[in-house]
Structures are given as structure tokens and as C-alpha cells.
Design a protein around this motif. Sequence first.
Motif, PDB file in Angstrom:
ATOM      1  N   ARG A   6       0.959  -1.094  -0.013  1.00  0.00           N
ATOM      2  CA  ARG A   6      -0.002   0.064   0.042  1.00  0.00           C
ATOM      3  C   ARG A   6       0.915   1.433   0.068  1.00  0.00           C
ATOM      4  N   TYR A  12     -13.750  10.435   3.893  1.00  0.00           N
ATOM      5  CA  TYR A  12     -14.888  10.418   4.384  1.00  0.00           C
ATOM      6  C   TYR A  12     -15.259  11.236   5.492  1.00  0.00           C
ATOM      7  N   ASP A  64     -15.751  10.347   8.392  1.00  0.00           N
ATOM      8  CA  ASP A  64     -15.178   9.827   9.983  1.00  0.00           C
ATOM      9  C   ASP A  64     -13.484   9.871   9.750  1.00  0.00           C
ATOM     10  N   THR A 115     -11.408   8.565   7.371  1.00  0.00           N
ATOM     11  CA  THR A 115     -10.936   7.446   6.461  1.00  0.00           C
ATOM     12  C   THR A 115     -10.550   7.917   5.063  1.00  0.00           C
ATOM     13  N   ARG A 117     -11.080   7.876   1.081  1.00  0.00           N
ATOM     14  CA  ARG A 117     -11.755   7.155   0.003  1.00  0.00           C
ATOM     15  C   ARG A 117     -11.188   6.855  -1.277  1.00  0.00           C
ATOM     16  N   THR A 144      -7.454   4.752  -2.293  1.00  0.00           N
ATOM     17  CA  THR A 144      -6.331   3.955  -1.777  1.00  0.00           C
ATOM     18  C   THR A 144      -5.349   3.552  -2.844  1.00  0.00           C
ATOM     19  N   GLY A 182     -10.196  -1.226   4.271  1.00  0.00           N
ATOM     20  CA  GLY A 182     -11.132  -0.006   4.086  1.00  0.00           C
ATOM     21  C   GLY A 182     -12.102  -0.296   3.173  1.00  0.00           C
ATOM     22  N   HIS A 183     -12.967   0.589   2.873  1.00  0.00           N
ATOM     23  CA  HIS A 183     -13.799   0.490   1.793  1.00  0.00           C
ATOM     24  C   HIS A 183     -13.870   2.105   0.958  1.00  0.00           C
ATOM     25  N   PRO A 184     -12.840   1.931   0.201  1.00  0.00           N
ATOM     26  CA  PRO A 184     -12.616   3.198  -0.701  1.00  0.00           C
ATOM     27  C   PRO A 184     -13.425   2.929  -1.957  1.00  0.00           C
TER      28      PRO A 184
END
Length: 562
Positions: free
Chosen positions: A426, A440, A442, A444, A446, A448, A473-475
Motif C-alpha cells: 500500500r 470520508y 470519519d 478515512t 476514499r 487507496t 477499508g472501503h474506498p
Amino acid sequence: MKIAFRPKLLDCLPGYNRAQFGKDLAAGITVGVLALPLAMAFAIASGCSPTAGIWTAIVAGLLTSALGGSRVQIGGPTGAFIPIVYGIVAAHGFANLMGATILAGVMLLAMGIARMGQLIRFIPVTVVIGFTNGIAVVIFLAQIKDFFGLKIDNLPAEFFHRIKTLAAYAHTVDLPTLALATACFVFLLSYNRLAQYVAVMRRAPGPLAVLIVGTLAAWLLELPVETIGSRFHGIPQELPAFGLPELSIHDFGKLISPAITIALLGAIESLLSARVADAQIDDRHDPNQELIAQGLSNIAAPLFGGFAATGAIARTTTNVRTGGRTPFAGIIHAGVLLAIVLVAAPLASYVPLATLSAIVMVVAINMGEWHEFRELKRFSWNYRIILLSTFFVTVLFDLTIAVELGMVLASLFFIYRMSELTRIERRPLREEASEPRFLYPDGTMRVTAWQLFGSLFFGAVNKLEELLDPAAGHPEVVILDMTRLIQLDTTGLEGLENLRDKLAKRGCTLLVCGLNSQPGSLLERSGFIEHLGEANVCPDLSHALQRAYLLLPNLMGGDEEY
């Protein structure tokens, strides 16, 4: 396909002079004299007649030199073929051996025409060392019968049966035979050291000197030992009958496997010998032309009653050391053998088989690279496993199985090593982390970015699964930086397609950047890029981030155009 056929002999003709001919003549005579005892010894050890060995050396020696791709290669029967040829003769008979040799010659010829000479170099050195040392052990064991004079009619080719038979007949040892064989063995082993003090010994090859001394000793002392004359009724003082071996069409099916073994070993040995010679004379051989010559040699030798032949490292080295620098030396060597057969063949009847067995035993000892066993502790377990597996399977079972096993093990270890070198890491996006559009609520990311290293192939494609791990995560945008990816195969391509589809189901867009030529070409030809979208293929990470920046407002329901 254009067939390239240019023997090295043609390259040697311009500028060839009397001085070089003198050197080639001396080398050719020396190698011819050396080849005589070896040809007979190898033939007898292979379960064939000494006549077959000599005519193999004559025909194969002539064609290898006249048509080959090396300036100094000497062709003929070799020790490496002994266990192969012996096994074929024991299982199928001599006529089928000649048929298998012709089939092997056709295979070698096809390999040369298809320009597969370079592919032989793909065989790992661990496999070559393993089967070479294994062959040396098999050769040594096969000579115990004649060395000790054991009363065995047919020595089995299979290892365990052979050991059992030798043990069962150990009580039949013949003391005069053992004494003569031991004396010849010790004399030949110490020949080079003795030659330092005796000038006349430096002018004669060791095997020839041992052959003469052993024969004279047996004759003068009237030793009751078996000779070429008593077993084979001498060597005919004439040209052999020319013709094809008597085979039926039903025989060819069972000869394919032995023929493949002969062709494979012949290719490896001849090209290895040529490569050793290149280093000695600072030249470069043509591997494809060499395979063509070996193919023609193995097709022609059985037509004269011969059998399998290849490049002989020891005789080639002797040729170089005695001044041979062109194929004329090898042609002269074949002529010398022919002259000996036509003039002095009756004398061969007096040659003791014990002396020939001693010569072959010394050849077996010298052909093995035994120091490699001492060096094993310096290498990895992969290296040790491949070498030792190939060695033991060659000794205990079969050369073909050994090479196949060695190649499979080498391939598996290579795949494992390459998969270990393939990494997916990464990439931190420190500057972009402060950009509100990339975050986001929060905090995190969006977006990666991941970088691929090495080769994305069938052995490493599972590493793409890391990108789908919920822990990642949930990119909404995933960037694959392929700047360090040097190779991509179709399994890796399928993995990328699966990744693209699974990300799309999550509402995530895949971007790729930094494509090198081979991965880029495959992605283009497969339609991957078209399906992904040209705009989602970027030249580098910076452009990919700009593309992600434009995509995010649309994913958020914005109305910005892009």
C-alpha cells in the motif's frame, strides 16, 4: 521458416594453412588413438559388441566434425550413454537399440532445425550435476562383473536386481581377472602423476597405454582371462554391411520413450561439451547446427551397425590440448580409427575385458563432479533437494524419470521463489490525506493506492486478494501502480479482471497506472483496458490521483463534469 545450415567447417576454410593442418593432424592422430580403447570399452559396458562401438566412433566422429557447430567437438560413444544403452539392449535387443537411436537422431535433427539449441540451457545445473554423478555411479556398478570376473551371463539393468545378482555371484570371483583389472585400474589412476617423471608416458594417452600394457601382460603371462576374442570372436577387418535395422512397425511405439531419453541426453552432453570447448579456445559454437550434426550422426551410425553417440568432453578437451583448432582434427580422428580397423583389427582379439572394465571405471570416477557433494552445505535446501533427488533417482530407477523429477522440482521451487518476490504494498497518500474530497466524514480515505512489484503470474495472483480485505477499508477508488510490475501472465490478467468486477460490485472504481510494455500489451490485447475505460489508465500515480479527484464528486452525486 528458414533453415540455417552452416557447419563450422566452412568458417575454417578461409585462411587455413599448412601450419594449422600440422597441428590438426597431430591432434587427430592422438584423439583417434585415445578413442579406440574408449569406444570398445563403452560398447562392451553398454551390452554391445566392440565393433559397434568403433563404427559409432568412426561415423559419428566424422559427421560431428564435418557438419557440427563447433570447431573442435569430437563425437562418438560416451560413458553417459552406458546405462541408457544397456537398459535398452537388455529390454528390447540391439536391433531395437539401433531403431531407437535413429528415432533419437530424427528428434535431434528436428530440434536443430526448429532452433531449440538455446532451450537446452534452460536445464538447471543442479539437474545436470545430479544425473551426471548418478550416471557415473551406475557405470561403476555395471563394471563390477567384468572387473571381478564374475560368472554372470546377463547382468540386470535395474538397480536392485543388479545388486542382488552381484551379491549372489560374489563367490565366483576370478582371481587372475581381479588382479589384472586392479593393476590396470591403479596404473590408469596414477598415470598422469607417473607421466611427470617418464617422458615417453607424456606422449601417449593413459587409456591407450593401459590397453597396451594390460594386453601384453595377459598375453606374456598367459593369464586365463576373458578377452574380446573369447567373448566377441574379435573385430572384423572389413567395412560393415550398410542397411537399416530389421524392425517392425509395432516396435516403434515402445521405442519412443528410449529415443526421447537418448535425444535429451545427447543434446545436453553435446552442447555442454561444446560450451566447455568454447572456453578453452575462446570461440562460440552454434548450438542449433550442433544439434543438426548430432541428429545426422545418430541417424547414420546405426546404418553401419553403430548406436547412440554425442559430443565427448574428454576427447574434445584432448583435441584442444594437443593443438586441434578446426573440424579437420575430428575428421582425421575418424580416419585414424578407420585405418586401425582395416589394418590392426585382429590384434583387438587379445584385449582383456578386465583391462577395458578398469578403463571404464576410471572414466566413471573422472566424469563425476564429486566435489559438488562437499559443497552442498553452502547452498540452499532447494538446491540440495533438486541435486540429490536427481542423483538418487538416476542411480536407483531411471535417468528419464530423474530428469523429469529434477525439472519439476526446479520449476516448483522457482515458482515459489518468484511468488515470494512478487509483492503488493500500500502506498501512503500523505499529501492527499489533507484533501477533504479524498476523505470520508470519519476521516478515512476514499482513495487507496497499491504498488505491484515483480511478476503477477499464476503463482502469485492470490496476492491481489489483499486489496479486497475489509481491513483495507472501503474506498471508492483503488489505484494500482504497475511501475514496478515487469511481467503479467494470463492468470494474472484473470485476477485483475476479477478484482475489477468485485470492486465494481462494491461501487468502487479501479484505476491502473505506470504500465510497462509487456503488461500493457497484454491488457490492451485482451480488451481489459477497453472494458476498464481508457480514462482509467493513467501514465503515473500523479495523473491517477487527478483522475480520482474528478471521479469522487460524481460518486457523491455531484454534477461536476469530467
